[in-house]
Design a protein around this motif. Structure first.
Motif, PDB file in Angstrom:
ATOM      1  N   LYS A   1       4.494  -2.578   6.739  1.00 39.33           N
ATOM      2  CA  LYS A   1       4.582  -2.691   5.281  1.00 39.33           C
ATOM      3  C   LYS A   1       3.606  -1.742   4.609  1.00 39.33           C
ATOM      4  N   GLU A   2       3.732  -1.654   3.301  1.00 36.45           N
ATOM      5  CA  GLU A   2       2.836  -0.798   2.543  1.00 36.45           C
ATOM      6  C   GLU A   2       1.517  -1.522   2.263  1.00 36.45           C
ATOM      7  N   ARG A   3       0.544  -0.717   1.939  1.00 44.40           N
ATOM      8  CA  ARG A   3      -0.762  -1.247   1.578  1.00 44.40           C
ATOM      9  C   ARG A   3      -0.659  -2.096   0.311  1.00 44.40           C
ATOM     10  N   GLU A   4      -1.408  -3.183   0.283  1.00 42.81           N
ATOM     11  CA  GLU A   4      -1.387  -4.051  -0.888  1.00 42.81           C
ATOM     12  C   GLU A   4      -2.799  -4.480  -1.269  1.00 42.81           C
ATOM     13  N   PHE A   5      -2.944  -4.769  -2.523  1.00 41.54           N
ATOM     14  CA  PHE A   5      -4.228  -5.181  -3.077  1.00 41.54           C
ATOM     15  C   PHE A   5      -4.561  -6.603  -2.646  1.00 41.54           C
ATOM     16  N   VAL A   6      -5.838  -6.842  -2.364  1.00 40.57           N
ATOM     17  CA  VAL A   6      -6.311  -8.176  -2.002  1.00 40.57           C
ATOM     18  C   VAL A   6      -7.256  -8.726  -3.067  1.00 40.57           C
TER      19      VAL A   6
END
Length: 126
Positions: free
Chosen positions: A42-47
């Motif tokens: 998956k793509e990078r996502e904000f945490v």
């Protein structure tokens, strides 16, 4: 600034981990800091993110109430405490930092951060 992330590992669902990210600069307290993650395939996502000097935090909705971002400016370190982990939290976690002030609505955009750590892998088993 150089960022060194650590603390990842294998944990069972429901468990906890604390990630750390150490910065090479003593002025780290003036940086906006954040954690992002990239699940497999998956793509990078904000945490989560924290403004300079702790003036405000932001969380992705899926992590709110389970994850806590904090910083120890004396140690040039930002932490991500992760509780009640789920298999879907499995990802490589990256810390990021910016010298610039970032408005709250923009904290979740990875393009706003100039500096990135190397990533630490978190695997949550079911």
């Amino acid at each position: 600034v150089q960022l060194q992330a650590s603390g990842g590992g294998l944990v069972q669902a429901g468990g906890s981990l604390r990630l750390s990210c150490v910065a090479s600069e003593s002025t780290f307290s003036s940086y906006t800091v954040a954690w992002f993650r990239q699940p497999p395939g998956k793509e990078r996502e904000f945490v989560a993110a924290m403004k300079a000097r702790g003036f405000g935090t932001s969380y992705a909705e899926a992590m709110r109430g389970r994850f806590t971002i904090s910083r120890d400016n004396a140690k040039n370190t930002v932490f991500l405490q992760m509780n009640s982990l789920k298999p879907e939290d499995t990802a490589v976690y990256y810390c990021a930092a910016s010298r610039r002030g970032i408005i709250t609505s923009e904290l979740r955009r990875g393009n706003n951060y100039e500096f990135w750590g190397q990533g630490t892998e978190v695997t949550v088993s079911s």
